[in-house]
Enzyme design. Structure first.
Site, PDB file in Angstrom:
ATOM      1  N   SER A   7      42.770  54.239  89.190  1.00  0.00           N
ATOM      2  CA  SER A   7      42.493  53.965  87.775  1.00  0.00           C
ATOM      3  C   SER A   7      41.467  54.966  87.243  1.00  0.00           C
ATOM      4  O   SER A   7      40.770  55.624  88.019  1.00  0.00           O
ATOM      5  CB  SER A   7      41.991  52.527  87.603  1.00  0.00           C
ATOM      6  N   THR A  40      34.850  51.342  78.738  1.00  0.00           N
ATOM      7  CA  THR A  40      33.574  50.641  78.877  1.00  0.00           C
ATOM      8  C   THR A  40      33.181  49.913  77.591  1.00  0.00           C
ATOM      9  O   THR A  40      33.733  50.159  76.511  1.00  0.00           O
ATOM     10  CB  THR A  40      32.432  51.598  79.276  1.00  0.00           C
ATOM     11  N   GLY A  99      26.156  43.763  82.302  1.00  0.00           N
ATOM     12  CA  GLY A  99      25.670  44.740  81.329  1.00  0.00           C
ATOM     13  C   GLY A  99      24.172  44.911  81.456  1.00  0.00           C
ATOM     14  O   GLY A  99      23.523  44.225  82.248  1.00  0.00           O
ATOM     15  N   ASP A 100      23.640  45.841  80.712  1.00  0.00           N
ATOM     16  CA  ASP A 100      22.199  46.106  80.728  1.00  0.00           C
ATOM     17  C   ASP A 100      21.649  45.918  79.335  1.00  0.00           C
ATOM     18  O   ASP A 100      22.221  46.414  78.368  1.00  0.00           O
ATOM     19  CB  ASP A 100      21.928  47.540  81.197  1.00  0.00           C
ATOM     20  N   ALA A 114      26.727  38.203  85.991  1.00  0.00           N
ATOM     21  CA  ALA A 114      28.167  38.385  85.796  1.00  0.00           C
ATOM     22  C   ALA A 114      29.000  37.230  86.363  1.00  0.00           C
ATOM     23  O   ALA A 114      30.082  36.936  85.841  1.00  0.00           O
ATOM     24  CB  ALA A 114      28.604  39.706  86.416  1.00  0.00           C
ATOM     25  N   TYR A 136      28.153  47.163  94.525  1.00  0.00           N
ATOM     26  CA  TYR A 136      27.146  48.217  94.696  1.00  0.00           C
ATOM     27  C   TYR A 136      26.907  48.519  96.182  1.00  0.00           C
ATOM     28  O   TYR A 136      26.036  47.901  96.803  1.00  0.00           O
ATOM     29  CB  TYR A 136      25.831  47.795  94.019  1.00  0.00           C
ATOM     30  N   HIS A 140      22.451  47.312  93.946  1.00  0.00           N
ATOM     31  CA  HIS A 140      22.097  47.375  92.530  1.00  0.00           C
ATOM     32  C   HIS A 140      20.578  47.575  92.424  1.00  0.00           C
ATOM     33  O   HIS A 140      19.819  46.936  93.168  1.00  0.00           O
ATOM     34  CB  HIS A 140      22.536  46.072  91.837  1.00  0.00           C
ATOM     35  N   GLN A 203      23.099  66.242  84.418  1.00  0.00           N
ATOM     36  CA  GLN A 203      23.663  64.951  84.007  1.00  0.00           C
ATOM     37  C   GLN A 203      23.798  64.003  85.212  1.00  0.00           C
ATOM     38  O   GLN A 203      23.463  62.827  85.148  1.00  0.00           O
ATOM     39  CB  GLN A 203      25.037  65.221  83.402  1.00  0.00           C
ATOM     40  N   PHE A 207      21.983  60.281  85.534  1.00  0.00           N
ATOM     41  CA  PHE A 207      22.769  59.052  85.726  1.00  0.00           C
ATOM     42  C   PHE A 207      22.414  58.363  87.034  1.00  0.00           C
ATOM     43  O   PHE A 207      22.288  57.152  87.097  1.00  0.00           O
ATOM     44  CB  PHE A 207      24.263  59.379  85.801  1.00  0.00           C
ATOM     45  N   HIS A 257      38.727  54.562  91.637  1.00  0.00           N
ATOM     46  CA  HIS A 257      38.521  54.401  90.192  1.00  0.00           C
ATOM     47  C   HIS A 257      37.670  55.589  89.750  1.00  0.00           C
ATOM     48  O   HIS A 257      36.521  55.729  90.194  1.00  0.00           O
ATOM     49  CB  HIS A 257      37.794  53.078  89.925  1.00  0.00           C
TER      50      HIS A 257
END
Ligand SMILES: Cc1cc2nc3c(=O)[nH]c(=O)nc-3n(C[C@H](O)[C@H](O)[C@H](O)COP(=O)(O)OP(=O)(O)OC[C@H]3O[C@@H](n4cnc5c(N)ncnc54)[C@H](O)[C@@H]3O)c2cc1C
Length: 276
Positions: A7, A40, A99-100, A114, A136, A140, A203, A207, A257
């Site tokens: 995906s 997203t 989400g954050d 979640a 994760y 996380h 970048q 991230f 993914h």
């Protein structure tokens, strides 16, 4: 090679120009025949309409699409309305996340984690949606411990998730260890590996700091040594990420993914090497 669990993820474009660019990118990536594209969802309302719009456009082009849905800052009422919109639009799969919260946002809200969102979706819509959740392998960043994080993951599956997609990582062993430990807890859903192509050093570092993904020292050093030589960064990134994917698939990962960052070239290059 089997491509049934392959995906590709996009973020909703913010401008008309971005939307035009994404259409071209999608045409190119559709040639790889992914199982679905995912889009997203911005926490706090920023891109929620953009998510649905992009998903609808992908569907109208004849491809399966899954919106992401995050619950932080949402209410039962607002989430019910979104789920209804998704159902009315014929959407059958989604990626459910906490989400954050934007910094400065007080927290609280009706949904804290979640697993509560997954439970809510099942309660409201039964088996309508195929639900994916996040996992994760390198923990996380807000988790108290790897064990706690694994338990949190198991709770999302117990609440009704069908499968998981991992945060990206460059240590295959972290993935295999995570999946083994999940299996020991009786969690047997597919854990699809999230793959971030490497195309831009600055970048990637930014991230990775935010989401807790570790860039192995040898990869970091080599990328840094290329400076502005983007061709070398891309060529090295392609080698590193392709061998990671090969190792993951050979070791039993059920799929990949791709975090495409709305770009076609890197994902296509990796995929073409994998299917050779
Ligand atoms: C595949 C993927 C797609 C993503 N897509 C988006 C997106 O579209 N939009 C977006 O805003 N973000 C997205 N994210 C980022 C995600 O929202 C963040 O990583 C977020 O911080 C955690 O979301 P989660 O669903 O994993 O949360 P959760 O599973 O709720 O976990 C969050 C943290 O809380 C801990 N925790 C869980 N339950 C408990 C409990 N009962 N007590 C104490 N601690 C607990 C966990 O260990 C973890 O540290 C995505 C991440 C991935 C991997």
């Amino acid at each position: 090679m089997e491509t049934h669990n392959f995906s590709i993820e996009f973020f909703p474009p913010k401008t008309d120009e971005g939307a035009d660019k994404l259409r071209v990118v999608r045409q190119k990536l559709a040639l790889l025949a992914p199982k679905y594209f995912s889009v997203t969802f911005g926490a706090g309302g920023t891109t929620q309409q953009g998510t649905l719009q992009t998903v609808l456009e992908i569907q109208s082009e004849g491809h399966a699409a899954a919106p992401h849905l995050s619950c932080v800052g949402g209410t039962a009422e607002s989430l019910r309305a979104i789920l209804q919109q998704f159902q009315d639009s014929g959407i059958r799969r989604l990626v459910a996340l906490r989400g954050d919260l934007p910094s400065g946002y007080g927290g609280g809200g009706e949904f804290r984690y979640a697993n509560e969102l997954v439970e809510f979706i099942r309660k409201e819509t039964g088996d309508w949606f195929h639900i994916e959740v996040a996992a994760y392998p390198e923990m996380h960043p807000q988790a108290r411990s790897p064990q706690d994080d694994l338990q949190a993951f198991a709770r999302k599956v117990q609440a009704g998730a069908n499968a998981a997609i991992t945060q990206y990582f460059y240590n295959a062993d972290a993935y295999f260890e995570f999946v083994d430990n999940a299996r020991k807890l009786g969690v047997d859903v597919p854990v699809v590996a999230g793959i971030m192509p490497i195309t831009n050093y600055t970048q990637l570092m930014r991230f990775s700091d935010m989401c807790g993904a570790e860039i192995p020292r040898w990869v970091r050093m080599k990328l840094a040594s290329y400076g502005d030589d983007t061709a070398s960064i891309k060529a090295f990134g392609l080698d590193v990420v392709t061998s990671l994917c090969e190792r993951l698939l050979a070791g039993g990962a059920p799929g990949l993914h791709f975090y495409s960052m709305n770009q076609a070239a890197a994902t296509t290059a990796i995929w073409q090497r994998l299917v050779k």
